[in-house]
Design an enzyme around this catalytic site. Structure first.
Site: not given
Length: 224
Positions: A130, A179
């Site tokens: 996602a 990230d």
């Protein structure tokens, strides 16, 4: 602890106890992220402005008295992986989720930190594919948990760099640092301005009257 975190904590500790027959020594949480400004700029020496989010990965661990590692993944029907820290680690072709664990533990050792064998249970409430960095969250949580078992405290930026290298060199996804860095360094109520040239970090408060909403398009994506 939020109700969301409590439910995740209960799930990962129950999975651990069911597999290993005793309570874990500790549980570590690492959040996912959403990026507000700056796409594909982290691996081009640019600026990004991500923030950590509520959904996360939790890792429950206990120390072993050998160099074996056994992992159970609650999100994959309690699938298991086993390996030995004294042997060269290779990718697990049949269970790709295990590569993030293997790669992170190998990366920590290659960075000069001695780890012990461990029993590990993993659970998360980040949707896979996602774009919310479930893989970076897993890497950071695994690294933090196993370093804590070994009584090793390292800088969170260093932890993020090891996690990025694990994903790039072991898993094979040539990603930037954003990230892993926001998962390791994120603070509640703040976004994080990252200068990817220097890894300089600036906390950016999110106003109290602002809500960041994430809407799932229903389209799965993945880095390769």
């Amino acid at each position: 602890m939020t109700p969301q975190d409590q439910a995740l904590h209960d799930r990962v500790t129950a999975s651990f106890a069911a597999r290993f027959g005793h309570a874990s020594h500790l549980v570590v949480r690492a959040p996912g992220r959403v990026n507000l400004i700056g796409e594909h700029t982290d691996y081009n020496d640019g600026f990004v402005l991500p923030c950590a989010i509520g959904p996360a990965t939790m890792v429950a661990v206990s120390k072993r008295h050998d160099n074996n590692v056994e992992v159970v993944a609650a999100d994959f029907g309690d699938a298991r992986d086993q390996f030995n820290l004294e042997l060269p680690l290779e990718r697990n072709i049949e269970q790709p989720w295990a590569d993030y664990v293997r790669g992170m533990m190998s990366g920590v050792q290659n960075a000069g930190y001695a780890l012990s064998g461990a029993n590990i249970a993993i659970a998360g409430n980040l949707p896979k594919g996602a774009g919310l960095s479930s893989s970076a969250s897993l890497e950071v949580a695994v690294g933090k948990a196993n370093l804590a078992l070994a009584d090793i405290d390292i800088d969170n930026t260093r932890l993020a760099q090891i996690a990025q290298r694990a994903e790039c060199d072991f898993v094979g996804t040539k990603c930037g640092i954003m990230d892993q860095l926001i998962s390791a360094q994120g603070k509640a109520g703040h976004a994080l301005l990252i200068d990817c040239r220097s890894l300089g970090l600036t906390d950016v408060p999110v106003p109290d009257d602002v809500a960041i909403m994430i809407v799932h398009s229903g389209v799965t994506r993945g880095l390769v």
